[in-house]
Design a protein around this motif. Structure first.
Motif, PDB file in Angstrom:
ATOM      1  N   GLY A 144       0.746  -1.265   0.001  1.00 56.30           N
ATOM      2  CA  GLY A 144      -0.013   0.116  -0.027  1.00 56.30           C
ATOM      3  C   GLY A 144       0.956   1.043  -0.001  1.00 56.30           C
ATOM      4  N   ARG A 145       0.236   2.344   0.100  1.00 55.21           N
ATOM      5  CA  ARG A 145       0.966   3.684   0.165  1.00 55.21           C
ATOM      6  C   ARG A 145       0.250   4.630   1.208  1.00 55.21           C
ATOM      7  NH1 ARG A 145       4.462   3.972  -4.176  1.00 55.21           N
ATOM      8  NH2 ARG A 145       4.611   6.383  -3.712  1.00 55.21           N
ATOM      9  N   ILE A 146       1.240   5.305   1.852  1.00 57.96           N
ATOM     10  CA  ILE A 146       0.700   6.313   2.959  1.00 57.96           C
ATOM     11  C   ILE A 146       1.524   7.462   2.873  1.00 57.96           C
ATOM     12  CG2 ILE A 146       0.728   6.674   5.494  1.00 57.96           C
ATOM     13  CD1 ILE A 146      -0.274   4.019   5.862  1.00 57.96           C
ATOM     14  N   ALA A 147       1.128   8.628   3.044  1.00 52.24           N
ATOM     15  CA  ALA A 147       1.800   9.715   2.932  1.00 52.24           C
ATOM     16  C   ALA A 147       2.727   9.945   1.707  1.00 52.24           C
ATOM     17  CB  ALA A 147       2.754  10.114   4.229  1.00 52.24           C
ATOM     18  N   GLY A 148       2.217   9.225   0.578  1.00 49.89           N
ATOM     19  CA  GLY A 148       2.873   9.247  -0.821  1.00 49.89           C
ATOM     20  C   GLY A 148       3.864   8.211  -1.120  1.00 49.89           C
TER      21      GLY A 148
ATOM     22  N   SER B  98       0.455  -2.107  15.971  1.00 46.32           N
ATOM     23  CA  SER B  98       0.629  -1.009  16.832  1.00 46.32           C
ATOM     24  C   SER B  98       1.958  -0.367  16.331  1.00 46.32           C
ATOM     25  CB  SER B  98       0.607  -1.595  18.018  1.00 46.32           C
ATOM     26  OG  SER B  98      -0.392  -1.865  18.834  1.00 46.32           O
ATOM     27  N   VAL B  99       2.813  -1.059  15.922  1.00 47.53           N
ATOM     28  CA  VAL B  99       4.104  -0.515  15.247  1.00 47.53           C
ATOM     29  C   VAL B  99       3.842  -0.155  14.000  1.00 47.53           C
ATOM     30  CG1 VAL B  99       6.291  -1.389  14.436  1.00 47.53           C
ATOM     31  CG2 VAL B  99       5.529  -2.268  16.625  1.00 47.53           C
ATOM     32  N   PHE B 100       3.098  -0.508  13.213  1.00 43.36           N
ATOM     33  CA  PHE B 100       2.681   0.104  12.003  1.00 43.36           C
ATOM     34  C   PHE B 100       2.062   1.691  11.967  1.00 43.36           C
ATOM     35  CE2 PHE B 100      -0.428   0.835   8.642  1.00 43.36           C
ATOM     36  CZ  PHE B 100       0.319   1.193   7.536  1.00 43.36           C
ATOM     37  N   LEU B 101       1.054   1.597  13.260  1.00 43.88           N
ATOM     38  CA  LEU B 101       0.646   2.866  13.625  1.00 43.88           C
ATOM     39  C   LEU B 101       1.794   3.952  14.065  1.00 43.88           C
ATOM     40  CD1 LEU B 101      -2.933   1.982  15.109  1.00 43.88           C
ATOM     41  CD2 LEU B 101      -2.252   2.720  12.829  1.00 43.88           C
ATOM     42  N   HIS B 102       2.658   3.236  14.734  1.00 41.45           N
ATOM     43  CA  HIS B 102       3.702   4.075  15.130  1.00 41.45           C
ATOM     44  C   HIS B 102       4.469   4.738  14.105  1.00 41.45           C
ATOM     45  CE1 HIS B 102       7.701   4.539  17.905  1.00 41.45           C
ATOM     46  NE2 HIS B 102       8.123   4.775  16.402  1.00 41.45           N
TER      47      HIS B 102
ATOM     48  N   VAL C 251       3.112   5.187  10.884  1.00 46.08           N
ATOM     49  CA  VAL C 251       2.542   6.134  10.311  1.00 46.08           C
ATOM     50  C   VAL C 251       2.381   7.531  10.704  1.00 46.08           C
ATOM     51  CG1 VAL C 251      -0.003   6.612   9.714  1.00 46.08           C
ATOM     52  CG2 VAL C 251       0.817   4.294   9.311  1.00 46.08           C
ATOM     53  N   ALA C 252       2.687   7.409  12.013  1.00 49.92           N
ATOM     54  CA  ALA C 252       2.520   8.801  12.806  1.00 49.92           C
ATOM     55  C   ALA C 252       3.855   9.443  12.348  1.00 49.92           C
ATOM     56  CB  ALA C 252       2.671   8.653  14.314  1.00 49.92           C
ATOM     57  N   HIS C 253       4.889   8.764  12.271  1.00 49.00           N
ATOM     58  CA  HIS C 253       6.171   9.225  11.906  1.00 49.00           C
ATOM     59  C   HIS C 253       5.817   9.994  10.525  1.00 49.00           C
ATOM     60  CE1 HIS C 253       8.807   8.187  15.338  1.00 49.00           C
ATOM     61  NE2 HIS C 253       8.933   6.846  14.903  1.00 49.00           N
ATOM     62  N   ALA C 254       5.491   9.258   9.625  1.00 52.64           N
ATOM     63  CA  ALA C 254       5.171   9.590   8.222  1.00 52.64           C
ATOM     64  C   ALA C 254       4.460  10.827   8.066  1.00 52.64           C
ATOM     65  CB  ALA C 254       4.895   8.430   7.328  1.00 52.64           C
ATOM     66  N   LEU C 255       3.152  10.865   8.804  1.00 56.60           N
ATOM     67  CA  LEU C 255       2.586  11.847   8.769  1.00 56.60           C
ATOM     68  C   LEU C 255       3.087  12.977   9.354  1.00 56.60           C
ATOM     69  CD1 LEU C 255      -0.946  10.268   9.387  1.00 56.60           C
ATOM     70  CD2 LEU C 255      -0.026  10.719   7.251  1.00 56.60           C
ATOM     71  N   VAL C 256       3.657  13.053  10.349  1.00 59.03           N
ATOM     72  CA  VAL C 256       4.206  14.440  10.889  1.00 59.03           C
ATOM     73  C   VAL C 256       5.636  14.927   9.929  1.00 59.03           C
ATOM     74  CG1 VAL C 256       5.506  15.406  12.816  1.00 59.03           C
ATOM     75  CG2 VAL C 256       3.667  14.015  13.109  1.00 59.03           C
TER      76      VAL C 256
ATOM     77  N   VAL D 146       8.974  12.093  18.530  1.00 60.90           N
ATOM     78  CA  VAL D 146       8.284  12.023  19.767  1.00 60.90           C
ATOM     79  C   VAL D 146       6.868  11.266  19.412  1.00 60.90           C
ATOM     80  CG1 VAL D 146       7.146  14.156  19.874  1.00 60.90           C
ATOM     81  CG2 VAL D 146       7.804  13.114  21.962  1.00 60.90           C
ATOM     82  N   VAL D 147       6.316  11.728  18.103  1.00 61.21           N
ATOM     83  CA  VAL D 147       4.828  11.259  17.873  1.00 61.21           C
ATOM     84  C   VAL D 147       4.762   9.722  17.740  1.00 61.21           C
ATOM     85  CG1 VAL D 147       5.109  11.134  15.443  1.00 61.21           C
ATOM     86  CG2 VAL D 147       2.934  11.825  16.325  1.00 61.21           C
ATOM     87  N   GLY D 148       5.735   8.948  17.383  1.00 59.60           N
ATOM     88  CA  GLY D 148       5.643   7.442  17.374  1.00 59.60           C
ATOM     89  C   GLY D 148       5.619   6.786  18.675  1.00 59.60           C
ATOM     90  N   PRO D 149       6.352   7.039  19.704  1.00 60.18           N
ATOM     91  CA  PRO D 149       6.072   6.558  20.975  1.00 60.18           C
ATOM     92  C   PRO D 149       4.786   7.081  21.864  1.00 60.18           C
ATOM     93  CG  PRO D 149       8.485   7.410  20.801  1.00 60.18           C
ATOM     94  CD  PRO D 149       7.779   7.910  19.708  1.00 60.18           C
ATOM     95  N   LEU D 150       4.551   8.321  21.448  1.00 61.63           N
ATOM     96  CA  LEU D 150       3.208   9.026  21.733  1.00 61.63           C
ATOM     97  C   LEU D 150       2.006   8.127  21.409  1.00 61.63           C
ATOM     98  CD1 LEU D 150       3.578  12.789  22.193  1.00 61.63           C
ATOM     99  CD2 LEU D 150       3.880  10.984  24.027  1.00 61.63           C
ATOM    100  N   THR D 151       2.141   7.834  20.237  1.00 68.15           N
ATOM    101  CA  THR D 151       1.080   6.835  19.645  1.00 68.15           C
ATOM    102  C   THR D 151       1.076   5.529  20.194  1.00 68.15           C
ATOM    103  OG1 THR D 151       1.369   7.893  17.328  1.00 68.15           O
ATOM    104  CG2 THR D 151       0.512   5.807  17.420  1.00 68.15           C
ATOM    105  N   ASN D 152       2.154   4.997  20.746  1.00 64.14           N
ATOM    106  CA  ASN D 152       2.125   3.600  21.395  1.00 64.14           C
ATOM    107  C   ASN D 152       1.525   3.815  22.548  1.00 64.14           C
ATOM    108  OD1 ASN D 152       4.949   2.908  19.628  1.00 64.14           O
ATOM    109  ND2 ASN D 152       3.234   1.817  19.592  1.00 64.14           N
ATOM    110  N   LEU D 153       1.822   4.806  23.396  1.00 64.90           N
ATOM    111  CA  LEU D 153       1.402   5.125  24.742  1.00 64.90           C
ATOM    112  C   LEU D 153      -0.329   5.369  24.772  1.00 64.90           C
ATOM    113  CD1 LEU D 153       4.246   7.244  26.243  1.00 64.90           C
ATOM    114  CD2 LEU D 153       3.723   4.939  26.646  1.00 64.90           C
ATOM    115  N   ALA D 154      -0.674   6.103  23.580  1.00 71.93           N
ATOM    116  CA  ALA D 154      -2.068   6.212  23.562  1.00 71.93           C
ATOM    117  C   ALA D 154      -2.910   5.080  23.317  1.00 71.93           C
ATOM    118  CB  ALA D 154      -2.297   7.438  22.371  1.00 71.93           C
TER     119      ALA D 154
END
Length: 373
Positions: free
Chosen positions: A11-15, A66-70, A72-77, A114-122
């Motif tokens: 797939g593709r995310i954030a281009g 969960s790691v994937f969402l971590h 994705v957060a890096h990529a989007l920011v 920081v957004v990656g670990p914060l995603t995991n904590l959320a």
């Protein structure tokens, strides 16, 4: 061009392409087998071996999601900060996000990291709330509990201040912002990363002993693998910082060989006369408006018979400069390397300009040798 990891694009995310690497399957298998005894202890003897493996694999999928969402957060920011995301990859060690951008800024490094670990904590908080709502002793409750614990661990562990962890990137950016030197930030975070690597193994060995027990060989093996991964990543970061520091010392003015400039109408005999008073200089040929034409090949000059030197035009012994290959004398560091990489057209020697005039030439091999030193 940035090299891409080997794997299958899903797939593709954030281009950017999302890749599943071959090592992910090995990691998923190992984690399934490692988690299976925990599942068995919760549900034995009510669950068959097949059921235990299915539930263990479900947890592994939950963990990697969960790691994937971590990532994705890096990529989007990263994209929101003006960087180009080149890939998101799921690997043996979880995953990584690669991105490129124009130099970057310390704040970018902090926000992206920081957004990656914060995603995991959320996610850990969300799983814990959902776990509280489930009946105890069910498969969903166990998966939710394991998801909460694993995400909390991933989040806090990634905040440890050492490269290649996200916390190391945060430390790198803080030191970078305080000193103005990214290399110093990377060096600091790389050395702290090595301390963290040793600490992981020391924790696995010493914590049980301090608690009056015996270290588990499974825990020690995992700690050793994680420590080796961290040590290797920290070492790569230190080497990268040292290279970046060497790059910063490179300058076109400092590496250029002085040039004796002659017009294109000069003869070979005139070249010899012009170069006689400047040993070690390179003879550069310019056009009617002072534009760089090429440099004189001493070997070609030597092959011209002395009797014909006065009648042989300099163009017959010139190695042309590729159009647009000139560099200005004020170029330094990454800007110089980028200019040579994209503007030299593969030429070995390019002209150096100061105030629009040719003052020297730059041998690309000399730049490479200076970088190696």
């Amino acid at each position: 061009m940035t090299s891409r990891s080997r794997g299958w694009v899903v797939g593709r995310i954030a281009g950017a392409p999302v890749l599943v690497t071959p090592s992910w399957f090995f990691g998923a298998l190992v984690l399934t087998l490692v988690f299976a005894p925990t599942v068995r202890s919760w549900f034995a003897p009510r669950m068959t071996t097949t059921g235990v493996l299915v539930v263990a694999f479900a947890f592994v999928l939950l963990l990697f999601a969960s790691v994937f969402l971590h990532e994705v957060a890096h990529a989007l920011v990263a994209r929101s900060r003006g960087h180009r995301v080149t890939e998101l990859a799921l690997t043996l060690w979880g995953g990584h996000t690669a991105y490129t951008g124009p130099g970057g800024r310390p704040l970018d490094g902090v926000l992206v990291a920081v957004v990656g670990p914060l995603t995991n904590l959320a996610l850990a908080g969300a799983f814990w709330v959902a776990f509280q709502l489930q009946p105890i002793g069910t498969v969903p409750s166990m998966l939710l509990f394991a998801g909460a614990v694993s995400n909390a661990f991933v989040g806090f562990f990634n905040l440890l201040p050492g490269l290649p962890l996200d916390g190391g990137q945060i430390l790198e950016s803080i030191v970078w912002g305080a000193t103005g030197s990214r290399s110093k930030g990377t060096l600091a975070a790389g050395w702290v990363g090595r301390v963290v690597a040793i600490g992981v193994l020391a924790w696995a060995l010493l914590w049980p002993l301090l608690d009056g027990g015996t270290p588990s060989w499974v825990t020690v093996v995992w700690a050793a693998l994680i420590g080796a991964f961290l040590w290797s990543g920290a070492g790569d970061a230190i080497k990268g910082a040292q290279t970046r520091a060497r790059v910063a010392t490179l300058s076109a003015r400092g590496l250029a060989v002085p040039a004796v400039v002659v017009p294109v109408a000069t003869t070979v005999a005139g070249v010899s006369v012009a170069a006689a008073g400047s040993p070690g200089a390179v003879v550069a040929v310019v056009g009617p408006s002072g534009e760089p034409v090429g440099w004189v090949d001493p070997a070609a000059v030597a092959n011209v018979p002395a009797a014909r030197a006065d009648a042989t035009p300099v163009e017959s012994v010139v190695v042309p400069f590729p159009p647009g290959s000139a560099v200005t004398s004020d170029l330094e560091g990454d800007a110089l390397l980028d200019r040579l990489a994209h503007g030299s057209s593969g030429a070995r020697v390019v002209p150096v300009l100061e105030a629009g005039r040719v003052t020297g030439v730059l041998d690309v091999a000399r730049v490479a040798a200076a970088l190696r030193r």
